[in-house]
Motif scaffolding. Sequence first.
Motif, short mmCIF file in Angstrom:
data_model
loop_
_atom_site.label_atom_id
_atom_site.label_comp_id
_atom_site.label_asym_id
_atom_site.label_seq_id
_atom_site.Cartn_x
_atom_site.Cartn_y
_atom_site.Cartn_z
N ASN A 65 -3.62 30.89 30.92
CA ASN A 65 -2.44 30.13 30.51
C ASN A 65 -1.24 31.03 30.21
OD1 ASN A 65 -3.40 27.53 30.65
ND2 ASN A 65 -3.96 27.40 28.48
N THR A 66 -0.06 30.50 30.41
CA THR A 66 1.12 31.15 29.85
C THR A 66 1.09 30.94 28.34
OG1 THR A 66 2.40 29.12 29.99
CG2 THR A 66 2.49 30.62 31.91
N LEU A 67 1.89 31.71 27.62
CA LEU A 67 1.96 31.54 26.16
C LEU A 67 2.38 30.11 25.81
CD1 LEU A 67 1.79 32.70 23.33
CD2 LEU A 67 4.12 33.54 23.59
N GLN A 68 3.36 29.60 26.57
CA GLN A 68 3.84 28.23 26.31
C GLN A 68 2.73 27.22 26.49
OE1 GLN A 68 6.45 27.37 25.06
NE2 GLN A 68 8.33 28.27 25.88
N ARG A 69 1.98 27.37 27.59
CA ARG A 69 0.92 26.41 27.90
C ARG A 69 -0.21 26.51 26.87
NH1 ARG A 69 -1.38 22.85 28.02
NH2 ARG A 69 -2.93 21.99 29.42
N GLN A 70 -0.49 27.74 26.43
CA GLN A 70 -1.55 27.92 25.45
C GLN A 70 -1.13 27.34 24.10
OE1 GLN A 70 -4.52 28.76 26.09
NE2 GLN A 70 -5.46 29.29 24.13
N ALA A 71 0.13 27.54 23.75
CA ALA A 71 0.62 26.98 22.48
C ALA A 71 0.52 25.45 22.52
CB ALA A 71 2.07 27.43 22.24
N GLU A 72 0.83 24.89 23.67
CA GLU A 72 0.73 23.43 23.85
C GLU A 72 -0.73 22.99 23.69
OE1 GLU A 72 2.68 22.34 27.53
OE2 GLU A 72 1.31 20.65 27.73
N ALA A 73 -1.64 23.77 24.29
CA ALA A 73 -3.08 23.45 24.20
C ALA A 73 -3.55 23.54 22.74
CB ALA A 73 -3.89 24.39 25.09
N GLU A 74 -3.05 24.54 22.01
CA GLU A 74 -3.41 24.66 20.59
C GLU A 74 -2.95 23.43 19.82
OE1 GLU A 74 -1.59 28.22 19.12
OE2 GLU A 74 -3.00 29.56 20.16
N ARG A 75 -1.72 22.96 20.11
CA ARG A 75 -1.19 21.78 19.39
C ARG A 75 -2.06 20.57 19.66
NH1 ARG A 75 3.70 23.97 21.42
NH2 ARG A 75 4.01 22.38 23.02
N ALA A 76 -2.41 20.39 20.93
CA ALA A 76 -3.21 19.21 21.30
C ALA A 76 -4.59 19.27 20.64
CB ALA A 76 -3.35 19.14 22.82
N ALA A 77 -5.20 20.44 20.66
CA ALA A 77 -6.54 20.57 20.08
C ALA A 77 -6.48 20.37 18.57
CB ALA A 77 -7.12 21.95 20.43
N GLN A 78 -5.43 20.92 17.95
CA GLN A 78 -5.34 20.79 16.49
C GLN A 78 -5.05 19.35 16.08
OE1 GLN A 78 -6.67 22.42 14.39
NE2 GLN A 78 -5.30 23.86 13.36
N ALA A 79 -4.23 18.67 16.85
CA ALA A 79 -3.94 17.26 16.52
C ALA A 79 -5.24 16.46 16.55
CB ALA A 79 -2.93 16.69 17.52
#
Length: 279
Positions: free
Chosen positions: A250-264
């Motif tokens: 993942n790019t950093l942006q995509r990984q940050a997005e994945a972190e948000r989704a998983a944390q939600a």
Amino acid sequence: MAQATNGSGPAPTEEELSRARLRLVVRGPVAHVTISRPDRRNAMTGRTWTTLARIGQTLPEDVRIVVIDGDGDIFSAGIDLGMFSPEGVDGERSMVAGLADGTASDAEVRDYIAGLQEGFLWLRRPDLVTVAAVRGHAIGAGFQLALSCDLRILADDAQLCMKEPALGLVPDLTGTKPLVDIVGVNRAIEICLTARRVGAQEARDLGLAELVVPADELSAAVDDVVAALLATDRAAATATKALLQQAAGNTLQRQAEAERAAQAARLAALARASVDGSR
Ligand code: ACO
């Protein structure tokens, strides 16, 4: 012993496990798979890997940890070299069946290998943590099996060797990606193309071992790691493994997005559990 299924067909019977040279012991959340063919240095055949795939498909749902080791003082001498003879091993399909006379197509060979790779691929499942406990040699397919696990705990006598190129082959049991991910392409080229043995201490230095312990402490060390893994909430562990697995691609942006989704999703689950708990 073989246990109940999770709805994906029957689990391998004791007889099937024995023919595949595997032992399976499931105790609650921990499944222990042992490659068991000491008279042939735990050499494996196609049946070993197709049965391994069935073990993965039929593990009880409450299994969270899979430990793989070898019987005796060796993890595995890799593929049974008889698999490369025209007659194969124990009535199993030979790796070279039909290739000399052209009766096997390229597509058939690829399909066959795909079936064997299934025995290795499931070890990456995010809902499991897989641990290779390696004593002595892990050669070729044995090294690739260890590479397919999330964690490698090595005895100080462990030796890892990617022997395939020395036999005129390529490593094809899903080991090249984890090897490159861990050591980088240049070191992977050196390890594979020299087919040299990588000892336990070097393996730790290269990141190929999470832990190296004296051989007589391997079992206790694995137990300690398993206990620590089991102390973590399963849903959080599964979501975290899934997140970590996608990070490199993942790019950093995509990984940050994945972190948000998983944390939600985690926060919602925790909030629901808290409400349910207070009722
Ligand atoms: N396939 C079939 N039989 C094997 C294999 C194997 N991969 N490895 C060992 N054996 C057999 C030996 O032929 C021997 O049989 P015998 O008692 O009938 O003579 C027996 O197991 C014991 O083997 P030794 O070589 O005597 O054991 P030692 O402890 O000295 O060496 C070692 C162990 C280093 C693992 C050595 O056996 C070896 O190098 N084996 C071959 C490794 C190999 O090339 N594997 C294939 C890699 S490629 C791939 O996996 C895709």
